[in-house]
Design an enzyme around this catalytic site. Structure first.
Site, short mmCIF file in Angstrom:
data_model
loop_
_atom_site.label_atom_id
_atom_site.label_comp_id
_atom_site.label_asym_id
_atom_site.label_seq_id
_atom_site.Cartn_x
_atom_site.Cartn_y
_atom_site.Cartn_z
N GLY B 230 9.40 -36.36 -11.37
CA GLY B 230 10.55 -35.59 -10.88
C GLY B 230 10.54 -34.18 -11.42
O GLY B 230 9.72 -33.84 -12.28
N CYS B 257 4.91 -39.14 -15.52
CA CYS B 257 5.32 -37.74 -15.56
C CYS B 257 6.73 -37.57 -16.13
O CYS B 257 6.93 -37.78 -17.33
CB CYS B 257 5.18 -37.10 -14.18
SG CYS B 257 5.04 -35.32 -14.29
N LEU B 258 7.73 -37.24 -15.32
CA LEU B 258 9.09 -37.13 -15.85
C LEU B 258 9.52 -38.47 -16.47
O LEU B 258 10.17 -38.49 -17.52
CB LEU B 258 10.08 -36.71 -14.75
CG LEU B 258 11.54 -36.60 -15.19
CD1 LEU B 258 11.73 -35.44 -16.17
CD2 LEU B 258 12.47 -36.42 -14.00
N GLY B 301 5.29 -29.06 -16.26
CA GLY B 301 5.51 -27.84 -17.02
C GLY B 301 6.06 -28.13 -18.40
O GLY B 301 6.07 -27.27 -19.27
N HIS B 342 -0.78 -38.20 -13.07
CA HIS B 342 -0.40 -38.91 -11.84
C HIS B 342 -1.44 -39.92 -11.36
O HIS B 342 -2.32 -39.57 -10.58
CB HIS B 342 -0.11 -37.89 -10.74
CG HIS B 342 1.12 -37.11 -11.03
ND1 HIS B 342 2.38 -37.51 -10.66
CD2 HIS B 342 1.29 -35.97 -11.75
CE1 HIS B 342 3.27 -36.65 -11.10
NE2 HIS B 342 2.64 -35.71 -11.77
N GLU B 344 -1.08 -42.06 -9.26
CA GLU B 344 -0.94 -42.28 -7.81
C GLU B 344 -1.69 -41.21 -7.02
O GLU B 344 -1.79 -41.32 -5.79
CB GLU B 344 0.54 -42.30 -7.42
CG GLU B 344 1.22 -40.95 -7.28
CD GLU B 344 1.61 -40.30 -8.60
OE1 GLU B 344 1.25 -40.85 -9.67
OE2 GLU B 344 2.26 -39.24 -8.59
#
Lengths: 554, 363
Positions: B230, B257-258, B301, B342, B344
Site C-alpha cells: 500500500g 511491503c507496507l 520509499g 514483491h 507477486e
C-alpha cells in the site's frame, strides 16, 4: 566456497582462426578470461592457432602456444604443462568442440583433467539436438516439431510427419549454421539434406518445422555454483526467424515484449540453464515467438560465452567473460563486485536507460558468385554496435559506422538507382532478406507504401518498421522546413541524423550545416553506461553521445 | 522538440529544477512526490499499482509505450500513479495482446503524462538530492507559480494514503469462491496479482477494507491473513498497527511491503524514509537461510530500520545486497513472516513466488 585453491594451472582454449560465424568476439572473451585468471593468481596456459589476436600477445597469458587447436597438439601441451583444469567456454564453438573431443578420446581422463565452466555431459545435453529436445520436453517447454535423420529415408519420413514446407535443415556440430538451410520443396529438401550429411562430422541432420516469420529473441544468462541465475540482457532480432541472428539487425533490450511475456521467457531461460546444468558461467538461449498468438518456443542454447555475449557485455556494461572466468574458478555472483558501481555485487540484473542496436556488415562484393540473400547460415563478416537514447538514434549511428558510405539511414550515392527500380521488382527486393533490404524498405516508404504493406511483405514487426518510417518522414520534414528552428533541429539530432546526412538532404555543405547547428547551440551531451540506469554512482568512464538535457561527460 | 499535435508540458521540482517537455496523456496539472522506476518493462502494471498513489513516476527506460496497453496487465481498477514522466513516448505500439496506445489509455483515465524530458537527469537529481515534491502541468507555464505549487503539495510524510485506495466494502476475489482454504487479505492498496496468486493456489480470498478490526477478521476464522502492500507513510497508521498486533500469534500472517512495515511496527521496530527508495525489477535480495540470491521486484520509499528489530523475537531472513537494508523477517515463535519486496511480481521477476507457497504451507 569461494575461489578454488585446489587448482593452480588453467589451460584455456582459444577460438582459432577468424571465420564467418566466429570472429574477434572470442578474442575479446578469451583475453578478458586470461587477464582475470592471472589476477586471481592462476597460471594461465593458452592455446590458440591465431597469432593475430590480443589474447596471444605475450603479456596476456603466462604461456601461449600458437599451435593448431586439435587433440593431438592439445595433448602434447597437457603432457608438457600438466594443467589442473581446462576452461573451454570462452573460445567459442571451436574450443567447446575441442573439449568434447578431448573427453571422448579419453585424454581428459588419462591426465585426470577437469573441465571447468561446462562439463562434458552439459555440453552434450545442450549441443546434441536429440538430448536438448528431450530436456526441453522434460521441463515442459515448447519446441518446433522436429526429428533427426542419418539417412535420406529417415529424413523423408520426418518431412512427411511434419507435413508442410518450408522445412529447416540443420547439420549437427557445425559452425555458424554451415550445412543448413531452408527448403521449400522436395527437390531442395533432398539436396540440402545430402549436403548437411556431408558437413556434419557425425552425419546427422535435424529437420524442423518452420517457424520462419516468427519473432526471434535471445537472453544472456549467468549462473554460479550456488545456483544463482541472472539475466544480463535481452536481445530482439529485427529480422524475423529465417535470418541468422548474426546476420540480423538486433536491438537490446527487447522492445516489443510486455513484462508478462518477458517474465515467461525469463522463467523459461532459468529452467533451461538449470536443466542443462551449466554450473558456472554464461549461456545464451534463443526463443521464437509467434507474433499472432504469442506461442513461444525454445530454439537453442549455447552453454558458453557466445557471439551475443560480447554484444551484451558492451551493451550493458556487465563484463560477461570476466565474470564467467571468475565463476568458473569458484566464485559466486554475490562474492564479485560490479566494477562499474563498485559498491554493489554482480548478482543483479543490469537495467539500461538507452537503446542498443547492432548491425551486421556484409562484403558480398568480395565473394564472387555469392548471392546477396540472407538465410539461416551466417554470412556477415563483422558488425557495428551503437548506443543512443532511442532506437532511431542508435540505428542511424550504427548505419554510418558500417563504413559502407552511408551517413545514416540514407543512400549517399545510390538514391537515383533505387528510385528507378520498378514497383514489381521492389516488392521482391523488400520481401527477400539481403544486405541491402533495409534500404529497399526505405525506398518503399519513400514511394508512399503503407506500413501494413511492408509488414506483410517483410514479416518485420510493425514497431521497427514504424521507427524506420519515422526516420523517412523526418527526412521529408527536413527537406520541407530546413533546420532554422532550434527545437526542430534538436528533434532531428535526437533522431540520429548526422550533419553530413542533413547536408545531403538539403543539398548543402556539411560544414555549413555544422556551423548553423553550432550557431543555434545544438551540441551533443555524453551519458554514462552504468548497468543500473543511474540508480547508483558509476566509476567506469564509458560514455555514449546523445542530444538530451544533461551532460555527464564534463 | 515539440510536435504540433502535442501540447507543451512542464515538470517543476520543489527545489526549482525545471524540465520542459510535451504532454502525451490527459491535459491538466497535478502535484506529488517524484520517484524513479528502473524496470525496462511493465509500465502498465506500475501505473496501476495502488502503492504509487500520490506519486509521479519517472521511467528510466527511455522508450515507453512500445507494446501498448491491454485489459489484463492491470494491478487495480485504474491508474493510481498521478503522472507518468518518460523520455520518449512511443505511440506506434506493437504487441499481439495490445488493445490501445498508452497515450490513449492515459487520456481515458484522465492521467497526465509528460515526455521528451531527460529522465536520466531527473533520476540523477533524485539520487543525489532525494525524492522530492513536484508538479507537472500542461496549463500553467509560469515557473514561479509552479514551484510554489510543488512546494505546497502535501508530499508523503505523515500522510495516510491507504484510506484513499482501500476497498470500501469487503468482497471475495472473483473465481476463488468455494476454495478449501480461506485467507483474509487486508487491502491497504492490494495489487491484484497477490489475489490472483492466492486464488490460483486454491484459496478463497476474502478482501477486507483497511480499517477492519482484528476481531472482525478473526471472526471469519481464516486459515491465514495477508497484509498487503500500500501507499504512503506507514508511521501514521497507528490504528491499523494496533489491529495487526491483536492478530499476531492467533493466525498465520504474511506481510508484503507496507504489510511488512506494519508488522515491523507492531513488533516494536521503527520506520525510516529512504533517500530515494527502491523501485524496479533488478534488486538482489539474499535469503540468509539458503544463501541464495533472488532478483526482486521492488517498490518502496520507507523501510523497517534493521537495527531496531528485536532479534530476541524476530529473525532477519532477507537483506538487500545493494544497501543492506532489511528485506525480510520472521517471528521466532509465531507463524508470521514478511518481506519488503514483491513476491507477486507484476511487474518483475518471479524468483520469489516460493514465498506465497510458504504462506500456504503455514496454514
Amino acid at each position: 566456497m569461494s575461489k578454488r585453491t585446489d587448482i593452480k594451472k588453467v589451460l584455456l582454449i582459444g577460438s582459432g582462426p577468424i571465420v564467418i560465424g566466429q570472429a574477434c568476439e572470442f578474442d575479446y572473451s578469451g583475453t578478458q578470461a586470461c587477464r582475470v585468471l592471472k589476477q586471481e593468481g592462476y597460471e594461465v596456459i593458452l592455446i590458440n592457432s591465431n597469432p593475430a589476436t590480443i589474447m596471444t600477445d605475450p603479456e596476456v597469458a603466462d604461456k601461449t602456444y600458437i599451435e593448431p587447436i586439435n587433440t593431438y597438439t592439445i595433448e602434447k601441451i597437457i603432457k608438457k604443462e600438466s594443467p589442473d583444469v581446462v576452461l573451454p567456454t570462452l573460445g567459442g564453438q571451436t574450443a567447446l568442440n575441442a573439449a568434447v573431443e578431448l573427453y571422448e578420446q579419453g585424454i581428459l581422463a588419462k591426465y585426470n583433467l577437469e573441465l571447468i565452466g561446462a562439463s562434458y555431459p552439459v555440453i552434450k545435453k545442450a549441443e546434441d539436438r536429440n538430448k536438448f529436445k528431450a530436456s526441453m520436453q522434460k521441463i515442459g517447454l515448447d519446441l518446433p516439431q522436429s526429428g533427426f535423420a542419418y539417412t535420406i529415408e529417415e529424413a523423408e519420413q520426418i518431412a512427411n510427419r511434419i507435413g508442410t514446407f518450408p522445412l529447416i535443415i540443420r547439420a549437427s556440430f557445425t559452425l555458424g549454421g554451415t550445412g543448413g538451410g531452408i527448403v521449400y520443396n522436395r527437390e531442395e529438401f533432398v539436396e540440402k539434406v545430402r549436403y548437411g550429411f556431408k558437413c556434419s562430422p557425425v552425419t546427422e541432420v535435424l529437420i524442423e518445422e518452420s517457424i520462419i516469420g516468427w519473432k526471434e529473441y535471445e537472453l544472456e544468462l549467468m549462473r554460479d555454483y550456488k545456483d544463482n541465475v541472472v539475466i544480463i540482457c535481452s536481445i530482439e532480432n529485427i529480422d524475423p526467424m529465417g535470418v541468422h541472428t548474426g546476420d540480423s539487425i538486433t536491438v537490446a533490450p527487447a522492445q516489443t515484449l510486455s513484462d508478462y511475456e518477458y517474465q515467461i521467457m525469463r522463467d523459461a531461460a532459468l529452467k533451461v540453464i538449470r536443466e542443462i546444468g551449466v554450473e558456472t558461467g554464461g549461456s545464451n538461449i534463443q526463443f521464437a515467438v509467434n507474433p499472432k498468438n504469442g506461442r513461444m518456443v525454445v530454439i537453442e542454447m549455447n552453454p558458453r560465452v557466445s557471439r551475443s555475449s560480447a554484444l551484451a557485455s558492451k551493451a550493458t556494461g556487465f563484463p560477461i567473460a570476466k565474470i564467467a572466468a571468475k565463476l568458473a574458478v569458484g566464485y559466486a555472483l554475490d562474492e564479485i563486485s560490479n566494477d562499474i558501481t563498485k559498491e554493489t555485487p554482480a548478482s543483479f540484473e543490469p537495467t539500461i536507460d538507452y537503446c542498443v542496436v547492432k548491425i551486421p556488415r556484409f562484403t558480398f562484393e568480395k565473394f564472387k558468385g555469392a548471392k546477396d540473400e540472407l538465410g539461416i547460415s551466417m554470412q556477415s563478416v563483422g558488425e557495428t554496435m551503437a548506443l543512443g537514447r532511442n532506437f532511431k538514434e542508435s540505428f542511424q549511428k550504427g548505419m554510418r559506422s558500417l563504413e559502407i558510405g552511408c551517413s545514416g539511414y540514407i543512400l549517399d550515392k545510390k538514391e537515383k538507382e533505387f528510385s528507378a527500380i520498378a514497383d514489381a521488382e521492389m516488392i521482391k527486393l523488400v520481401s527477400q532478406p539481403s544486405s541491402e533490404r533495409f534500404f529497399y524498405i526505405r525506398s518503399a516508404f519513400k514511394r508512399g507504401w503503407t506500413l501494413e504493406k511492408i509488414v506483410d511483405l517483410t514479416g518485420i514487426d510493425k514497431w521497427f518498421l514504424a521507427q524506420f518510417k519515422g526516420i523517412v518522414l523526418m527526412e521529408e520534414e527536413i527537406k520541407a522546413k530546413g533546420i532554422n528552428h532550434k527545437e526542430f533541429l534538436i528533434k532531428v539530432k535526437q533522431s540520429g541524423f548526422s550533419d553530413h546526412q542533413i547536408a545531403m538532404i538539403l543539398n548543402q555543405k556539411e560544414s555549413d550545416i555544422r556551423a548553423k547547428r553550432k550557431n543555434l547551440g545544438v551540441e551533443p551531451v555524453y551519458k554514462l553506461v552504468d548497468t543500473c540506469a543511474a540508480e547508483f554512482e558509476a566509476y567506469t568512464p564509458y560514455y555514449y553521445s546523445s542530444y538530451d538535457a544533461e551532460d555527464e561527460g564534463f | 522538440m515539440i510536435q504540433e499535435s502535442y501540447s507543451k508540458a512542464l515538470l517543476v521540482l520543489e527545489d526549482g529544477t525545471v524540465f520542459r517537455g510535451r504532454s502525451f496523456g490527459a491535459e491538466g496539472e497535478v502535484s506529488g512526490e517524484v520517484v524513479f522506476n528502473t524496470s525496462m518493462t511493465g509500465y502498465q502494471e506500475v501505473i496501476t499499482d495502488p502503492s504509487y498513489n500520490a506519486q509521479m513516476i519517472a521511467f528510466t527506460y527511455p522508450l515507453i509505450g512500445n507494446y501498448g496497453v491491454n485489459s489484463q496487465d492491470v494491478e487495480s481498477d485504474g491508474v493510481k500513479a498521478k503522472a507518468m514522466i518518460v523520455r520518449d513516448y512511443v505511440a506506434d505500439y506493437s504487441n499481439w495482446r495490445a488493445e490501445m496506445s498508452l497515450g490513449t489509455y492515459l487520456k481515458n483515465n484522465n492521467v497526465v503524462g509528460i515526455c521528451e524530458v531527460d529522465t536520466r537527469a531527473i533520476t540523477r537529481h533524485i539520487r543525489n538530492h532525494g525524492a522530492m515534491k513536484c508538479v507537472v502541468s500542461t496549463l500553467d507555464s509560469r515557473i514561479d507559480s509552479l514551484i510554489k505549487k510543488a512546494q505546497k503539495d502535501l508530499g508523503l510524510i505523515g500522510r495516510n494514503l491507504v484510506k484513499e485506495v482501500t476497498c470500501k466494502m469487503k468482497y471475495i476475489w472473483s473465481g476463488s469462491e468455494g476454495h478449501l482454504k480461506k485467507v483474509v487479505v487486508m487491502d491497504y492498496g492490494v495489487k491484484y496479482n497477490i489475489l490472483r496468486m492466492l486464488a490460483a493456489m486454491g484459496i478463497e480470498v476474502h478482501v477486507m477494507p483497511a480499517n477492519t478490526s482484528a476481531s472482525e477478521v478473526l471472526a471469519l476464522n481464516p486459515d491465514g491473513v495477508m497484509l498487503s502492500n500500500g501507499p504512503g507513510d506507514p508511521r501514521v497508521l497507528t490504528e491499523i498497527v494496533a489491529e495487526v498486533k491483536k492478530m499476531i500469534g492467533k493466525v498465520p500472517i504474511f506481510g508484503i511491503c507496507l504489510g511488512h512495515q506494519l508488522i515491523g511496527q507492531a513488533l516494536g521496530a521503527t520506520i525510516s524514509k529512504l533517500k530515494f527508495g527502491h523501485r524496479g525489477g533488478n534488486h538482489p535480495v539474499k535469503d540468509l537461510e539458503t544463501g541464495k540470491v533472488e532478483i526482486t521486484s521492488q517498490n518502496h520509499g520507507f523501510c523497517v530500520d534493521i537495527d531496531s528489530v528485536n532479534e530476541q523475537e524476530i529473525e532477519i531472513t532477507h537483506i538487500n545486497l545493494y544497501d543492506n537494508t532489511l528485506e525480510g523477517m520472521k517471528h521466532k515463535v509465531y507463524p508470521l513472516f514478511s518481506v519488503q519486496y514483491h513476491p507477486e511480481a507484476y511487474p518483475g521477476p518471479h524468483d520469489s513466488s516460493y514465498l506465497l507457497r510458504r504462506f500456504c504451507d503455514l496454514m
